[in-house]
Design a protein around this motif. Structure first.
Motif, PDB file in Angstrom:
ATOM      1  N   GLY A  41      11.931  -8.417  52.833  1.00 63.52           N
ATOM      2  CA  GLY A  41      10.944  -9.572  53.905  1.00 63.52           C
ATOM      3  C   GLY A  41      12.175 -10.483  54.361  1.00 63.52           C
ATOM      4  O   GLY A  41      12.479 -10.761  56.005  1.00 63.52           O
ATOM      5  N   LEU A  42      12.462 -10.834  53.502  1.00 57.22           N
ATOM      6  CA  LEU A  42      14.170 -12.366  53.992  1.00 57.22           C
ATOM      7  C   LEU A  42      15.423 -11.088  54.356  1.00 57.22           C
ATOM      8  O   LEU A  42      15.685 -11.804  55.476  1.00 57.22           O
ATOM      9  CB  LEU A  42      14.472 -12.476  52.552  1.00 57.22           C
ATOM     10  N   VAL A  43      15.709  -9.965  54.710  1.00 55.06           N
ATOM     11  CA  VAL A  43      16.669  -9.079  55.243  1.00 55.06           C
ATOM     12  C   VAL A  43      15.629  -8.249  56.498  1.00 55.06           C
ATOM     13  O   VAL A  43      16.625  -9.100  57.815  1.00 55.06           O
ATOM     14  CB  VAL A  43      16.600  -7.480  54.274  1.00 55.06           C
ATOM     15  N   TYR A  44      14.562  -8.384  56.874  1.00 54.87           N
ATOM     16  CA  TYR A  44      13.842  -7.511  57.770  1.00 54.87           C
ATOM     17  C   TYR A  44      13.900  -9.706  58.828  1.00 54.87           C
ATOM     18  O   TYR A  44      14.319  -9.427  60.083  1.00 54.87           O
ATOM     19  CB  TYR A  44      12.589  -6.989  58.280  1.00 54.87           C
ATOM     20  N   SER A  45      13.886 -10.414  58.096  1.00 52.81           N
ATOM     21  CA  SER A  45      13.193 -11.600  58.784  1.00 52.81           C
ATOM     22  C   SER A  45      14.537 -12.108  59.359  1.00 52.81           C
ATOM     23  O   SER A  45      14.969 -12.703  60.377  1.00 52.81           O
ATOM     24  CB  SER A  45      12.896 -12.929  57.968  1.00 52.81           C
ATOM     25  N   GLY A  46      15.279 -12.406  58.663  1.00 48.37           N
ATOM     26  CA  GLY A  46      16.741 -12.488  58.888  1.00 48.37           C
ATOM     27  C   GLY A  46      17.561 -11.466  60.470  1.00 48.37           C
ATOM     28  O   GLY A  46      18.281 -12.003  60.837  1.00 48.37           O
ATOM     29  N   LEU A  47      17.244 -10.524  60.057  1.00 45.93           N
ATOM     30  CA  LEU A  47      18.055  -9.337  61.562  1.00 45.93           C
ATOM     31  C   LEU A  47      17.090  -9.692  62.400  1.00 45.93           C
ATOM     32  O   LEU A  47      17.260  -9.024  63.640  1.00 45.93           O
ATOM     33  CB  LEU A  47      18.257  -7.870  60.737  1.00 45.93           C
ATOM     34  N   SER A  48      15.648  -9.765  62.115  1.00 41.85           N
ATOM     35  CA  SER A  48      15.173 -10.176  63.114  1.00 41.85           C
ATOM     36  C   SER A  48      15.343 -11.872  64.048  1.00 41.85           C
ATOM     37  O   SER A  48      16.169 -12.845  63.818  1.00 41.85           O
ATOM     38  CB  SER A  48      13.719 -10.416  63.717  1.00 41.85           C
ATOM     39  N   ARG A  49      14.943 -11.506  65.587  1.00 43.23           N
ATOM     40  CA  ARG A  49      14.854 -12.783  66.355  1.00 43.23           C
ATOM     41  C   ARG A  49      14.224 -13.796  65.682  1.00 43.23           C
ATOM     42  O   ARG A  49      12.878 -13.612  64.947  1.00 43.23           O
ATOM     43  CB  ARG A  49      14.739 -12.887  67.732  1.00 43.23           C
ATOM     44  N   GLY A  50      14.411 -15.493  65.756  1.00 46.86           N
ATOM     45  CA  GLY A  50      13.218 -16.404  65.273  1.00 46.86           C
ATOM     46  C   GLY A  50      12.424 -16.365  65.599  1.00 46.86           C
ATOM     47  O   GLY A  50      11.689 -16.379  64.945  1.00 46.86           O
ATOM     48  N   LYS A  51      12.278 -15.550  66.936  1.00 46.58           N
ATOM     49  CA  LYS A  51      10.506 -15.763  67.249  1.00 46.58           C
ATOM     50  C   LYS A  51       9.188 -14.989  66.284  1.00 46.58           C
ATOM     51  O   LYS A  51       8.652 -14.665  66.497  1.00 46.58           O
ATOM     52  CB  LYS A  51      10.011 -15.323  68.712  1.00 46.58           C
TER      53      LYS A  51
END
Length: 467
Positions: A41-51
């Motif tokens: 989840g953190l990998v995907y979160s960091g790779l996504s845009r902040g929104k």
């Protein structure tokens, strides 16, 4: 030689195992694999845009929760029942019926079925979560969770059965008719920890999901990672948890488990450096994203091989898988599909490559570390093993892709189950529009889109997460 330890008389079955250590080892392995879920989840979160950062962590944890319940209801029974056919299990263990201190007589004779069940539960839980990397920043949350339940039942459970169950057809490719008759030979595809059931299935399913959803909207806001520290932290959590993912797949505290853990970290180190250095030849920059992507590719590639190959082979598998995955991730721009966070490029391709290389480098002496007998791989003269690996991997890839595509198309026709968010939600961000909370209270200072966020922000509410 290990000494059998008889459980106390409070156990009516009088089950004996090879030391209580193996049960504790497997429960601890389950905890390590669970730890990988928020890491992903953190990998995907960091790779996504902040929104969309909060959405990625939330949906991955929610999907894991959905699969946990599905696993108890019938997932475990469909994947590991001992009285099924060659393609799917049955409902013998529905609701975890009769799952206790007794082992599964044809699969794990040395640990209680309950320990094996909770361990495999974590594999089932993380697998559908990988899919959402391909569809990031445009999927609708509730339909995604419904999809998860259906996908786990129709796609993951059958593939796990093919690969690991005593009668599964991939597990018995050399004697499918005998397996169907109830006398499996256990001579077929080799997959120690889930190259097929976890990675090929989720990667090719992610590609299908992404194709059904279509590309992300093109706006003035670039599609770039918003927090690389989260990516590095999440990758580190995955690397740590993978000791339990691969080492625990020995299902006992043995030398083979230690070897599986060893080759896992060796392959990952080789893959991380290979990817970063390969990119460096083009950019003259040592990329943090490249290092993390390479590490994940190496973890995926060594997964099926981890209980069959020596450390020297792990270096080759990690390096080769990393470079091939690197090239596969570059293809999406040329071919025009939006594999947003490279779930297909890393897991689908990486799992496939790892499965094939398992057939090349598998060695008898590695399996014999816990008394398991295998015919070896191509380097020991058993070239047919590569054919078994190719056939099994191809079948899983096709089944996962086609099955997922059909599930997505059907769900899209059901009222309330539209898989993709509407245009406004995608532009504003799924965090604010579908969750009603955001990962950062200072979001408007890290994105150019502050005016859009203010239209849907809730200034009086506390942020879900402050990083």
């Amino acid at each position: 030689m290990s000494t059998a330890v008889t459980l106390p008389l409070t156990n009516p079955a009088g089950f004996s195992e090879v030391g209580y250590a193996s049960t504790g080892f497997l429960v601890w392995g389950a905890a390590l694999v669970f730890f990988m879920i928020p890491g992903l989840g953190l990998v995907y979160s960091g790779l996504s845009r902040g929104k969309n950062a909060l959405t990625m962590v939330t949906v991955i944890m929610a999907a894991a929760s959905v699969v946990t319940l599905q696993w108890i209801l019938w997932g475990y029974s469909l994947a590991f029942s001992e009285t099924g056919g060659v393609f799917i299990g049955n409902f013998a263990y529905i609701g975890f019926t009769s799952i206790g201190s007794q082992p599964l007589s044809t699969i794990t004779t040395w640990v209680p079925a309950i320990a094996f069940g909770v361990y495999q539960m974590q594999f089932a839980a993380i697998t559908p979560a990988i899919i959402f990397g391909s569809a990031a920043e445009r999927f609708s949350i509730l339909p995604a969770l419904v999809f998860t339940f259906i996908w786990a039942t129709l796609i993951y459970d059958p593939i796990a059965y093919w690969t690991w169950a005593a009668k599964g057809w991939i597990h018995n490719m050399a004697c499918i008719s005998d397996a169907a008759a109830g006398t499996p030979c256990l001579n077929g595809g080799l997959d120690f920890a889930g190259g097929g059931p976890v990675h090929i299935s989720s990667g090719f399913a992610g590609l299908a999901y992404a194709l059904v959803l279509g590309k992300r909207k093109v706006t003035d806001e670039p599609h770039r990672p918003h927090n690389l520290n989260l990516v590095i932290l999440g990758t580190s959590m995955l690397w740590f948890g993978w000791f339990g993912f691969n080492g625990g797949s020995a299902v006992a505290a043995t030398s083979r488990a230690a070897m599986a853990a060893t080759v896992t970290t060796v392959a990952t180190a080789a893959a991380a450096l290979s990817w970063a250095l390969f990119d460096y030849t083009f950019t003259k920059k040592f990329s943090a994203i490249g290092f993390c992507s390479g590490a994940i590719a190496g973890l995926v590639g060594i997964t099926p091989a981890s209980g069959f190959v020596a450390p020297w082979a792990a270096i080759v598998i990690g390096s080769v898988t990393s470079i091939i995955c690197n090239l596969a991730c570059r293809l999406k721009n040329r071919l025009g599909y939006d594999d947003a966070l490279d779930a297909f490029g890393l897991h689908g391709v990486g799992g496939f490559v790892g499965n094939i290389l398992t057939g090349v480098f598998a060695q008898k002496w590695i399996a014999l570390l816990d008394g398991t007998s295998i015919p070896g791989g191509w380097i020991e003269g058993n070239w047919i093993q590569v054919a078994y690996q190719l056939a099994g991997s191809s079948a899983i890839a096709v089944y996962a892709f086609v099955g997922t595509y059909i599930i997505c198309i059907i769900l899209n026709f059901i009222p309330g189950m539209k898989l993709r968010v509407d245009n406004d939600a995608e532009i504003y961000g799924i965090d604010a529009s579908h969750i009603g909370e955001v990962a950062y209270d200072h979001y408007d200072s890290i994105e150019d889109d502050s005016t859009k966020l203010q239209a849907v922000s809730t200034k009086d509410e506390d942020p879900a997460t402050v990083v």
